[in-house]
Design a protein around this motif. Structure first.
Motif, PDB file in Angstrom:
ATOM      1  N   ARG A 229       0.835  -1.208   0.000  1.00 27.71           N
ATOM      2  CA  ARG A 229       0.000   0.000   0.000  1.00 27.71           C
ATOM      3  C   ARG A 229       0.869   1.258   0.000  1.00 27.71           C
ATOM      4  NH1 ARG A 229      -5.531   0.765   1.820  1.00 27.71           N
ATOM      5  NH2 ARG A 229      -5.913   2.766   2.843  1.00 27.71           N
TER       6      ARG A 229
ATOM      7  N   SER B 162      -6.624  -2.729  -0.464  1.00 30.14           N
ATOM      8  CA  SER B 162      -7.546  -1.902  -1.242  1.00 30.14           C
ATOM      9  C   SER B 162      -8.539  -1.123  -0.384  1.00 30.14           C
ATOM     10  CB  SER B 162      -8.321  -2.787  -2.229  1.00 30.14           C
ATOM     11  OG  SER B 162      -9.114  -3.739  -1.541  1.00 30.14           O
TER      12      SER B 162
ATOM     13  N   VAL C  15     -10.405   1.688   1.077  1.00 28.60           N
ATOM     14  CA  VAL C  15     -10.464   3.073   0.597  1.00 28.60           C
ATOM     15  C   VAL C  15     -10.216   4.032   1.756  1.00 28.60           C
ATOM     16  CG1 VAL C  15     -12.010   2.487  -1.294  1.00 28.60           C
ATOM     17  CG2 VAL C  15     -12.968   3.195   0.908  1.00 28.60           C
TER      18      VAL C  15
ATOM     19  N   PRO D 188     -14.060   5.685   3.689  1.00 30.67           N
ATOM     20  CA  PRO D 188     -15.309   4.956   3.446  1.00 30.67           C
ATOM     21  C   PRO D 188     -16.468   5.566   4.231  1.00 30.67           C
ATOM     22  CG  PRO D 188     -14.013   3.812   5.086  1.00 30.67           C
ATOM     23  CD  PRO D 188     -13.164   4.969   4.610  1.00 30.67           C
TER      24      PRO D 188
END
Length: 253
Positions: free
Chosen positions: A186, A221, A223, A226
């Protein structure tokens, strides 16, 4: 930031972490640092009506990781103050939604809490890694995963078991490996030749029912911002993905 250290520990690492944190972020509530004797509970943050508590073991408070651990917990506090869904969503509510009417072994439920904490850590470390080098974090992740996969059982001179992770539960070890890989990918911290990938491969082989790469994708993944509903759904889905594979998914009586 108002940081007060309570207990027999030098305040320098915590004040240094606060100075670094304040270069980009701030906390509205004061922080009380409480040094605990239990070495097994490394660090955790508590949130009360108008202040935070950084609980840290004496062992961690005097280690080379003290500043980085404090910075990580300050990041959790910041997420809590901004009401980020990862830090306000009740894990108990998610477990009820995900597992209602099902029978799940107690240790699997404990693992589900750990998975929820991994998701919180992803969001906290989005802050932490924007402020400091990842060198010590990488060393920590590598050592933890290496220890888990290296503990191979032997029985009175008989051949070793085919299990590669003996002391730690192999399923949650694989999820922990997925979390470590997700975090480094990430933030583009390492290349694919880093030892973490070798250790993760061993952990994945030892837990064939856990899709390590799928869990890595789920963590990686997440976000940044959110909605409460979206985050709850994501956490429900991750909980089910872990609980279902284990076979502990019969209908309740």
């Amino acid at each position: 930031m108002d940081v007060r250290v309570l207990g027999a520990a030098a305040p320098d690492p915590f004040l240094s972490a606060a100075d670094l944190f304040e270069t980009e972020y701030d906390l509205e509530w004061p922080v009380r640092v409480r040094v605990r004797d239990d070495p097994d509970e490394r660090t955790w943050a508590g949130h009360y009506e108008d202040y935070h508590v950084l609980n840290i073991s004496r062992q961690a408070a005097t280690s080379v990781m003290a500043r980085e651990l404090a910075l990580h917990e300050f990041a959790h506090m910041a997420r809590y103050e901004e009401s980020h869904p990862s830090h306000t969503q009740s894990t108990e509510e998610v477990l009820f939604l995900a597992l209602a009417g099902r029978s799940v072994e107690r240790h699997k439920l404990i693992h589900c809490y750990q998975i929820a904490n991994h998701m919180k850590d992803i969001y906290a470390d989005d802050i932490t890694l924007s402020l400091t080098s990842a060198t010590k974090l990488l060393t920590f992740l590598e050592s933890q995963l290496a220890a888990a996969v290296a503990d191979r059982p032997t029985t009175d001179g008989r051949p070793e078991s085919t299990r590669l992770t003996a002391a730690a539960d192999p399923d949650i070890t694989a999820v922990n490996a997925a979390f470590a890989l997700a975090l480094v990918e990430r933030h583009d911290l390492v290349g694919s030749d880093h030892p973490l990938y070798d250790f993760a491969r061993v952990a994945g082989d030892d837990a064939p029912d856990v899709d390590l790469h799928a869990f890595k994708r789920r963590f990686k993944s997440l976000v940044a911002d959110p909605t409460e509903s979206d985050y709850r759904k994501t956490l429900v889905d991750v909980t089910r993905a872990y609980a279902v594979h284990s076979g502990s998914w019969p209908a309740a009586d």
